[in-house]
Design a protein around this motif. Structure first.
Motif, PDB file in Angstrom:
ATOM      1  N   GLY A   1       3.737   9.658  10.928  1.00  0.00           N
ATOM      2  CA  GLY A   1       3.612  10.854  10.116  1.00  0.00           C
ATOM      3  C   GLY A   1       2.264  11.076   9.467  1.00  0.00           C
ATOM      4  O   GLY A   1       2.027  12.136   8.883  1.00  0.00           O
ATOM      5  N   GLY A   2       1.374  10.103   9.551  1.00  0.00           N
ATOM      6  CA  GLY A   2       0.060  10.274   8.959  1.00  0.00           C
ATOM      7  C   GLY A   2      -0.790  11.242   9.752  1.00  0.00           C
ATOM      8  O   GLY A   2      -0.459  11.618  10.875  1.00  0.00           O
ATOM      9  N   GLY A   3      -1.896  11.653   9.158  1.00  0.00           N
ATOM     10  CA  GLY A   3      -2.794  12.570   9.832  1.00  0.00           C
ATOM     11  C   GLY A   3      -3.721  13.266   8.874  1.00  0.00           C
ATOM     12  O   GLY A   3      -3.892  12.850   7.725  1.00  0.00           O
ATOM     13  N   LEU A   4      -4.327  14.335   9.365  1.00  0.00           N
ATOM     14  CA  LEU A   4      -5.256  15.147   8.579  1.00  0.00           C
ATOM     15  C   LEU A   4      -4.523  16.325   7.964  1.00  0.00           C
ATOM     16  O   LEU A   4      -3.697  16.965   8.617  1.00  0.00           O
ATOM     17  CB  LEU A   4      -6.389  15.657   9.463  1.00  0.00           C
ATOM     18  N   VAL A   5      -4.837  16.613   6.717  1.00  0.00           N
ATOM     19  CA  VAL A   5      -4.234  17.747   6.036  1.00  0.00           C
ATOM     20  C   VAL A   5      -5.216  18.271   4.991  1.00  0.00           C
ATOM     21  O   VAL A   5      -5.990  17.504   4.414  1.00  0.00           O
ATOM     22  CB  VAL A   5      -2.887  17.354   5.384  1.00  0.00           C
ATOM     23  N   GLN A   6      -5.196  19.567   4.765  1.00  0.00           N
ATOM     24  CA  GLN A   6      -6.049  20.160   3.740  1.00  0.00           C
ATOM     25  C   GLN A   6      -5.444  19.955   2.359  1.00  0.00           C
ATOM     26  O   GLN A   6      -4.233  19.799   2.206  1.00  0.00           O
ATOM     27  CB  GLN A   6      -6.246  21.651   4.002  1.00  0.00           C
ATOM     28  N   ALA A   7      -6.308  19.938   1.364  1.00  0.00           N
ATOM     29  CA  ALA A   7      -5.838  19.812  -0.007  1.00  0.00           C
ATOM     30  C   ALA A   7      -4.810  20.890  -0.313  1.00  0.00           C
ATOM     31  O   ALA A   7      -4.983  22.052   0.055  1.00  0.00           O
ATOM     32  CB  ALA A   7      -7.008  19.902  -0.980  1.00  0.00           C
ATOM     33  N   GLY A   8      -3.755  20.489  -0.987  1.00  0.00           N
ATOM     34  CA  GLY A   8      -2.668  21.392  -1.292  1.00  0.00           C
ATOM     35  C   GLY A   8      -1.562  21.392  -0.258  1.00  0.00           C
ATOM     36  O   GLY A   8      -0.486  21.951  -0.513  1.00  0.00           O
ATOM     37  N   GLY A   9      -1.810  20.769   0.875  1.00  0.00           N
ATOM     38  CA  GLY A   9      -0.828  20.711   1.934  1.00  0.00           C
ATOM     39  C   GLY A   9       0.173  19.587   1.749  1.00  0.00           C
ATOM     40  O   GLY A   9       0.173  18.886   0.732  1.00  0.00           O
ATOM     41  N   SER A  10       1.011  19.409   2.764  1.00  0.00           N
ATOM     42  CA  SER A  10       2.088  18.431   2.695  1.00  0.00           C
ATOM     43  C   SER A  10       2.157  17.593   3.959  1.00  0.00           C
ATOM     44  O   SER A  10       1.783  18.042   5.048  1.00  0.00           O
ATOM     45  CB  SER A  10       3.440  19.127   2.497  1.00  0.00           C
ATOM     46  N   LEU A  11       2.630  16.379   3.809  1.00  0.00           N
ATOM     47  CA  LEU A  11       2.924  15.482   4.910  1.00  0.00           C
ATOM     48  C   LEU A  11       4.154  14.670   4.548  1.00  0.00           C
ATOM     49  O   LEU A  11       4.411  14.418   3.370  1.00  0.00           O
ATOM     50  CB  LEU A  11       1.773  14.516   5.196  1.00  0.00           C
ATOM     51  N   THR A  12       4.889  14.255   5.559  1.00  0.00           N
ATOM     52  CA  THR A  12       6.010  13.354   5.358  1.00  0.00           C
ATOM     53  C   THR A  12       5.822  12.123   6.225  1.00  0.00           C
ATOM     54  O   THR A  12       5.669  12.228   7.442  1.00  0.00           O
ATOM     55  CB  THR A  12       7.350  14.033   5.701  1.00  0.00           C
ATOM     56  N   LEU A  13       5.822  10.960   5.605  1.00  0.00           N
ATOM     57  CA  LEU A  13       5.703   9.699   6.305  1.00  0.00           C
ATOM     58  C   LEU A  13       7.085   9.102   6.523  1.00  0.00           C
ATOM     59  O   LEU A  13       7.978   9.255   5.682  1.00  0.00           O
ATOM     60  CB  LEU A  13       4.854   8.707   5.506  1.00  0.00           C
ATOM     61  N   SER A  14       7.245   8.410   7.642  1.00  0.00           N
ATOM     62  CA  SER A  14       8.491   7.730   7.954  1.00  0.00           C
ATOM     63  C   SER A  14       8.204   6.281   8.298  1.00  0.00           C
ATOM     64  O   SER A  14       7.149   5.957   8.845  1.00  0.00           O
ATOM     65  CB  SER A  14       9.204   8.401   9.134  1.00  0.00           C
ATOM     66  N   CYS A  15       9.148   5.413   8.001  1.00  0.00           N
ATOM     67  CA  CYS A  15       9.037   4.003   8.333  1.00  0.00           C
ATOM     68  C   CYS A  15      10.408   3.490   8.724  1.00  0.00           C
ATOM     69  O   CYS A  15      11.327   3.491   7.900  1.00  0.00           O
ATOM     70  CB  CYS A  15       8.480   3.203   7.154  1.00  0.00           C
ATOM     71  N   ALA A  16      10.535   3.059   9.960  1.00  0.00           N
ATOM     72  CA  ALA A  16      11.790   2.525  10.471  1.00  0.00           C
ATOM     73  C   ALA A  16      11.686   1.014  10.597  1.00  0.00           C
ATOM     74  O   ALA A  16      10.777   0.506  11.251  1.00  0.00           O
ATOM     75  CB  ALA A  16      12.123   3.148  11.821  1.00  0.00           C
ATOM     76  N   ALA A  17      12.615   0.315   9.981  1.00  0.00           N
ATOM     77  CA  ALA A  17      12.654  -1.139  10.029  1.00  0.00           C
ATOM     78  C   ALA A  17      13.675  -1.599  11.059  1.00  0.00           C
ATOM     79  O   ALA A  17      14.766  -1.038  11.160  1.00  0.00           O
ATOM     80  CB  ALA A  17      12.994  -1.719   8.661  1.00  0.00           C
ATOM     81  N   SER A  18      13.315  -2.625  11.807  1.00  0.00           N
ATOM     82  CA  SER A  18      14.215  -3.183  12.800  1.00  0.00           C
ATOM     83  C   SER A  18      14.135  -4.700  12.774  1.00  0.00           C
ATOM     84  O   SER A  18      13.186  -5.278  12.254  1.00  0.00           O
ATOM     85  CB  SER A  18      13.879  -2.665  14.198  1.00  0.00           C
ATOM     86  N   GLY A  19      15.143  -5.346  13.343  1.00  0.00           N
ATOM     87  CA  GLY A  19      15.193  -6.797  13.374  1.00  0.00           C
ATOM     88  C   GLY A  19      16.255  -7.344  12.442  1.00  0.00           C
ATOM     89  O   GLY A  19      17.179  -6.639  12.038  1.00  0.00           O
ATOM     90  N   MET A  20      16.097  -8.614  12.104  1.00  0.00           N
ATOM     91  CA  MET A  20      17.059  -9.293  11.246  1.00  0.00           C
ATOM     92  C   MET A  20      16.736  -8.973   9.796  1.00  0.00           C
ATOM     93  O   MET A  20      15.937  -9.651   9.152  1.00  0.00           O
ATOM     94  CB  MET A  20      17.022 -10.797  11.496  1.00  0.00           C
ATOM     95  N   ILE A  21      17.387  -7.939   9.289  1.00  0.00           N
ATOM     96  CA  ILE A  21      17.111  -7.436   7.951  1.00  0.00           C
ATOM     97  C   ILE A  21      18.366  -7.541   7.094  1.00  0.00           C
ATOM     98  O   ILE A  21      19.445  -7.100   7.497  1.00  0.00           O
ATOM     99  CB  ILE A  21      16.637  -5.975   7.996  1.00  0.00           C
ATOM    100  N   SER A  22      18.220  -8.108   5.928  1.00  0.00           N
ATOM    101  CA  SER A  22      19.333  -8.192   5.004  1.00  0.00           C
ATOM    102  C   SER A  22      19.499  -6.872   4.268  1.00  0.00           C
ATOM    103  O   SER A  22      18.529  -6.151   4.031  1.00  0.00           O
ATOM    104  CB  SER A  22      19.128  -9.332   4.008  1.00  0.00           C
ATOM    105  N   SER A  23      20.696  -6.559   3.911  1.00  0.00           N
ATOM    106  CA  SER A  23      20.972  -5.322   3.199  1.00  0.00           C
ATOM    107  C   SER A  23      20.591  -5.465   1.730  1.00  0.00           C
ATOM    108  O   SER A  23      20.535  -6.560   1.174  1.00  0.00           O
ATOM    109  CB  SER A  23      22.447  -4.948   3.317  1.00  0.00           C
ATOM    110  N   GLY A  24      20.326  -4.330   1.117  1.00  0.00           N
ATOM    111  CA  GLY A  24      20.067  -4.299  -0.308  1.00  0.00           C
ATOM    112  C   GLY A  24      18.628  -4.499  -0.741  1.00  0.00           C
ATOM    113  O   GLY A  24      18.359  -4.534  -1.948  1.00  0.00           O
ATOM    114  N   ASN A  25      17.718  -4.623   0.212  1.00  0.00           N
ATOM    115  CA  ASN A  25      16.318  -4.850  -0.135  1.00  0.00           C
ATOM    116  C   ASN A  25      15.631  -3.555  -0.539  1.00  0.00           C
ATOM    117  O   ASN A  25      15.835  -2.508   0.070  1.00  0.00           O
ATOM    118  CB  ASN A  25      15.561  -5.469   1.028  1.00  0.00           C
ATOM    119  N   THR A  26      14.793  -3.672  -1.556  1.00  0.00           N
ATOM    120  CA  THR A  26      13.955  -2.549  -1.955  1.00  0.00           C
ATOM    121  C   THR A  26      12.893  -2.278  -0.888  1.00  0.00           C
ATOM    122  O   THR A  26      12.343  -3.206  -0.300  1.00  0.00           O
ATOM    123  CB  THR A  26      13.281  -2.850  -3.299  1.00  0.00           C
TER     124      THR A  26
END
Length: 116
Positions: free
Chosen positions: A8-33
């Protein structure tokens, strides 16, 4: 084994908007911040926002009212909606999954560049 993939990163003009996403995979315990950090060249990495599995959030003062962190626990995905972007927001943004043992997991980082 645990991997965090950011997008989701990239170039944007001041005043604009972007949305970043992060998907976690693997052996992950629940409840982590999960959190977003950012680091500009020559600067220390700083916490931008964090969110618990229950939805409790914290924000850096510099982004309050402009950024919103959210998560989809079923998808192990965290989002960062960034509005009213400023040049000061230019940085590499890193996804973070809290893990006390053996340690936190980090994404590879995604560049956000805000141009005036």
């Amino acid at each position: 084994q645990v991997q965090l993939v950011e997008s989701g990163g990239g170039l944007v003009q001041a005043g604009g908007s972007l949305t970043l996403s992060c998907a976690a995979s693997g052996m992950i315990s629940s409840g982590n911040t999960m959190a977003w950090y950012r680091q500009a060249p020559g600067k220390l990495r700083e916490l931008v926002a964090s969110i618990t599995s229950g939805g409790n959030t914290n924000y850096a003062d510099s982004v309050k009212g402009r950024f919103t962190i959210s998560r989809d626990n079923a998808k192990n995905t965290v989002y960062l909606q960034m509005n009213s972007l400023k040049s000061e927001d230019t940085a590499v943004y890193y996804c973070n999954l809290r893990n006390r043992a053996p340690g936190d997991y980090w994404g590879q980082g995604t560049q956000v560049t805000v141009s005036s």
